[in-house]
Write a protein that holds these residues in place. Structure first.
Motif, PDB file in Angstrom:
ATOM      1  N   VAL A 154       0.962  -0.852  -0.371  1.00 18.09           N
ATOM      2  CA  VAL A 154       0.146   0.011  -0.309  1.00 18.09           C
ATOM      3  C   VAL A 154       0.496   1.204   0.526  1.00 18.09           C
ATOM      4  O   VAL A 154       1.716   1.233   0.571  1.00 18.09           O
ATOM      5  N   LEU A 155       0.760   2.112  -1.047  1.00 16.59           N
ATOM      6  CA  LEU A 155       1.202   3.451  -0.851  1.00 16.59           C
ATOM      7  C   LEU A 155       0.289   4.388  -0.705  1.00 16.59           C
ATOM      8  O   LEU A 155      -0.415   4.917  -0.861  1.00 16.59           O
ATOM      9  N   VAL A 156       0.879   5.340   0.119  1.00  9.46           N
ATOM     10  CA  VAL A 156       0.261   6.438   0.984  1.00  9.46           C
ATOM     11  C   VAL A 156       0.741   7.812   0.765  1.00  9.46           C
ATOM     12  O   VAL A 156       1.829   7.845   1.616  1.00  9.46           O
ATOM     13  N   THR A 157      -0.092   9.117  -0.122  1.00  2.02           N
ATOM     14  CA  THR A 157       0.519  10.114   0.047  1.00  2.02           C
ATOM     15  C   THR A 157       0.184  11.108   0.616  1.00  2.02           C
ATOM     16  O   THR A 157      -0.366  10.766   1.479  1.00  2.02           O
ATOM     17  N   GLY A 158       0.845  11.793   1.383  1.00  2.00           N
ATOM     18  CA  GLY A 158       0.767  13.156   1.970  1.00  2.00           C
ATOM     19  C   GLY A 158       0.757  12.337   3.417  1.00  2.00           C
ATOM     20  O   GLY A 158      -0.114  13.047   3.952  1.00  2.00           O
ATOM     21  N   VAL A 159       2.074  12.106   3.803  1.00  4.97           N
ATOM     22  CA  VAL A 159       2.049  11.266   5.272  1.00  4.97           C
ATOM     23  C   VAL A 159       3.069  12.400   6.258  1.00  4.97           C
ATOM     24  O   VAL A 159       2.508  12.288   7.265  1.00  4.97           O
ATOM     25  N   ALA A 160       2.993  13.355   5.750  1.00  2.00           N
ATOM     26  CA  ALA A 160       3.574  14.812   6.692  1.00  2.00           C
ATOM     27  C   ALA A 160       2.807  15.196   6.907  1.00  2.00           C
ATOM     28  O   ALA A 160       2.965  15.792   8.255  1.00  2.00           O
ATOM     29  N   ARG A 161       1.821  14.788   7.062  1.00  2.00           N
ATOM     30  CA  ARG A 161       0.278  15.484   7.523  1.00  2.00           C
ATOM     31  C   ARG A 161      -0.654  14.111   8.555  1.00  2.00           C
ATOM     32  O   ARG A 161       0.151  13.100   8.562  1.00  2.00           O
ATOM     33  N   GLN A 162      -0.569  15.062   9.834  1.00  2.00           N
ATOM     34  CA  GLN A 162      -1.532  14.979  10.492  1.00  2.00           C
ATOM     35  C   GLN A 162      -2.140  12.567  10.082  1.00  2.00           C
ATOM     36  O   GLN A 162      -2.572  12.444  10.523  1.00  2.00           O
ATOM     37  N   LEU A 163      -3.515  13.278   8.999  1.00  2.00           N
ATOM     38  CA  LEU A 163      -3.648  12.013   8.605  1.00  2.00           C
ATOM     39  C   LEU A 163      -3.594  11.428   8.820  1.00  2.00           C
ATOM     40  O   LEU A 163      -3.756  10.208   8.618  1.00  2.00           O
ATOM     41  N   GLY A 164      -2.271  11.902   7.500  1.00  2.00           N
ATOM     42  CA  GLY A 164      -1.791  10.350   6.793  1.00  2.00           C
ATOM     43  C   GLY A 164      -0.900   9.936   6.848  1.00  2.00           C
ATOM     44  O   GLY A 164      -0.729   8.113   7.454  1.00  2.00           O
ATOM     45  N   GLY A 165      -0.247  10.492   8.086  1.00  2.00           N
ATOM     46  CA  GLY A 165       0.707   9.247   9.426  1.00  2.00           C
ATOM     47  C   GLY A 165      -0.634   8.232  10.163  1.00  2.00           C
ATOM     48  O   GLY A 165       0.000   7.559  10.368  1.00  2.00           O
ATOM     49  N   VAL A 200       4.470  -0.925   3.645  1.00  2.00           N
ATOM     50  CA  VAL A 200       3.699  -0.185   4.098  1.00  2.00           C
ATOM     51  C   VAL A 200       4.306   1.684   3.109  1.00  2.00           C
ATOM     52  O   VAL A 200       4.838   1.189   4.111  1.00  2.00           O
ATOM     53  N   ILE A 201       4.013   2.093   1.966  1.00  2.00           N
ATOM     54  CA  ILE A 201       5.248   2.837   1.432  1.00  2.00           C
ATOM     55  C   ILE A 201       4.613   4.194   1.654  1.00  2.00           C
ATOM     56  O   ILE A 201       3.349   4.368   1.750  1.00  2.00           O
ATOM     57  N   GLY A 202       5.294   4.655   2.292  1.00  2.00           N
ATOM     58  CA  GLY A 202       4.563   6.400   2.876  1.00  2.00           C
ATOM     59  C   GLY A 202       4.749   7.154   2.202  1.00  2.00           C
ATOM     60  O   GLY A 202       6.401   7.701   2.015  1.00  2.00           O
ATOM     61  N   VAL A 203       4.767   8.503   1.121  1.00  2.00           N
ATOM     62  CA  VAL A 203       5.548   9.232  -0.213  1.00  2.00           C
ATOM     63  C   VAL A 203       4.896  10.650   0.722  1.00  2.00           C
ATOM     64  O   VAL A 203       3.663  11.004   0.850  1.00  2.00           O
ATOM     65  N   ASP A 204       5.395  11.456   0.316  1.00  2.34           N
ATOM     66  CA  ASP A 204       5.583  13.210   0.496  1.00  2.34           C
ATOM     67  C   ASP A 204       6.909  13.815   0.507  1.00  2.34           C
ATOM     68  O   ASP A 204       8.293  13.450   0.212  1.00  2.34           O
ATOM     69  N   ALA A 205       6.574  14.749   0.061  1.00  2.00           N
ATOM     70  CA  ALA A 205       7.617  16.447  -0.354  1.00  2.00           C
ATOM     71  C   ALA A 205       8.801  16.209   0.400  1.00  2.00           C
ATOM     72  O   ALA A 205       9.961  17.002   0.424  1.00  2.00           O
ATOM     73  N   VAL A 206       8.400  16.114   1.936  1.00  2.00           N
ATOM     74  CA  VAL A 206       9.148  16.617   3.219  1.00  2.00           C
ATOM     75  C   VAL A 206       9.343  15.506   4.481  1.00  2.00           C
ATOM     76  O   VAL A 206       7.658  14.396   4.321  1.00  2.00           O
ATOM     77  N   THR A 239      -2.127  -1.165  -3.890  1.00  2.00           N
ATOM     78  CA  THR A 239      -2.895   0.230  -3.154  1.00  2.00           C
ATOM     79  C   THR A 239      -2.135   0.814  -3.352  1.00  2.00           C
ATOM     80  O   THR A 239      -1.306   1.645  -2.499  1.00  2.00           O
ATOM     81  N   VAL A 240      -2.673   2.194  -4.045  1.00  2.00           N
ATOM     82  CA  VAL A 240      -2.575   3.931  -4.036  1.00  2.00           C
ATOM     83  C   VAL A 240      -3.618   4.363  -2.942  1.00  2.00           C
ATOM     84  O   VAL A 240      -4.918   4.783  -3.616  1.00  2.00           O
ATOM     85  N   VAL A 241      -3.720   5.339  -2.012  1.00  2.00           N
ATOM     86  CA  VAL A 241      -4.350   6.190  -1.425  1.00  2.00           C
ATOM     87  C   VAL A 241      -3.564   7.170  -1.309  1.00  2.00           C
ATOM     88  O   VAL A 241      -2.784   7.472  -0.848  1.00  2.00           O
TER      89      VAL A 241
END
Length: 363
Positions: A5-16, A31-37, A69-71
């Motif tokens: 599962v890949l999740v974008t926007g994980v630097a925000r509380q909701l994504g985390g 689980v792969i968490g992706v973000d620019a920061v 799976t991408v979220v």
């Protein structure tokens, strides 16, 4: 649930929070968490990959990890750090385009979940009492986050036509509130005095951040018998609150002003960086918005734990007491309303007596 599962926007509380929840599922391998920061919070057992979804590199991330799976949570109305509105729009629109392009080319992607918003319906005086998922807006959003979400959903519909083998779920969330909420509306409700539009008391809906995590987790799984977790769904807590009720429950006084003045106040607040009191938010606080959640229950099979009132109450507790105790403010508002009602009744009786007197003189 997908194995990778890949999740974008994980630097925000909701994504985390979502990443930590999914990482605990025994049916998930990675689980792969992706973000620019770099996120400031921990991601549990998830692996963090620093990547900007606005760039083609996101395609290599999908390929290297064989993501199925991408979220996509990196669709938001508030900037994370520097960059302002321009960076937010680029991430919302260009980032979504790049991500969808990468998903289209990936042979392993089987499921796509998109975080959207009920702001796609806009806010207009001609709106229906309740929006369903198939209701067309009376006026298309002209800018801001609402326009971003409308464009994002258009791109997602195009992707679904090109990849009919991928299960696509679009979740249109009402205004998200809770102890950790960081939306523009949460910033508005945190002001010591709430500017409102004179003569308007809009109906509002909220969804608790805990329910957001729960429904995202549900959308990731294989559907239960009799349910379907692909399609577009409104997500909101039961019931509605008037803006005046929200102010009373917060213990914050309101400042009713004419609409042009509210627009000026919004510009001033944005300039000093107090809150993003955008034109789309002004329209929401003027005309309100209510959506039907029948499909959320009947088709998706999700039942929120928090009503609109309960979500707002949890948010209000996290913000502490307002300038006035809620009970005292409610009593004052009731007394003013009663006084105005008495004055109107006295004026009405006086008008009747005058009319009768005039009628008698005419006779």
């Amino acid at each position: 649930m997908g194995k990778v599962v890949l999740v974008t926007g994980v630097a925000r509380q909701l994504g985390g929070r979502l990443v930590r929840r999914v990482a605990r599922d025994p049916g998930v391998d990675r689980v792969i968490g992706v973000d620019a920061v770099e996120p400031e919070h921990h991601l549990g057992g998830a692996e963090f990959v620093r990547a900007d979804i606005r760039h083609p590199a996101i395609g290599r991330v999908l390929a290297e990890h064989a993501v199925d799976t991408v979220v996509h949570l990196d669709v938001t109305g508030t900037p994370l750090g520097a960059g302002g509105r321009t960076a937010v729009k680029e991430t919302n629109v260009i980032g979504t385009l790049q991500l969808l392009g990468a998903c289209q080319k990936s042979p392993t992607v089987q499921r796509l979940v998109i975080k959207s918003s009920t702001s796609v319906y806009g806010s207009d005086p001609r709106d229906p009492a309740v929006f369903t998922e198939t209701t067309l807006p009376k006026s298309l959003p002209s800018g801001g986050f609402a326009k971003d979400t409308a464009e994002v959903e258009g791109y997602v519909r195009g992707f679904a036509r090109r990849r009919p083998d991928v299960a696509v779920c679009v979740l249109r969330f009402a205004n998200i509130l809770g102890p950790r909420a960081d939306s523009p509306l949460a910033e508005f409700f945190s002001l010591p005095v709430l500017p409102t539009v004179f003569g308007y008391d809009p109906r509002l809906q909220f969804v608790h951040e805990d329910d957001v995590i729960d429904v995202l987790g549900l959308a990731l799984r294989e559907p239960r018998r009799g349910t379907l977790n692909s399609g577009t769904f409104n997500v909101a807590g039961d019931g509605v609150l008037l803006l005046s009720q929200c102010a009373r429950r917060l213990g914050r006084p309101t400042l009713p002003v004419l609409l042009p003045a509210v627009t000026w106040i919004g510009s001033a607040l944005r300039t000093v960086g107090v809150t993003d009191f955008s034109p789309e938010q002004i329209r929401l606080l003027t005309h309100g918005r209510v959506v039907s959640t029948a499909q959320m229950r009947e088709t998706l099979g999700f039942e929120p734990r928090f009503t609109t009132a309960e979500a707002f109450a949890d948010f209000a507790r996290s913000r502490g007491p307002g300038l006035l105790p809620p009970q005292a403010l409610a009593g004052a508002v009731d007394r003013v309303g009663a006084s105005l009602g008495s004055a109107e009744r006295r004026a009405g009786r006086a008008a009747v007596r005058t009319a009768r007197s005039d009628a008698g003189e005419g006779a």
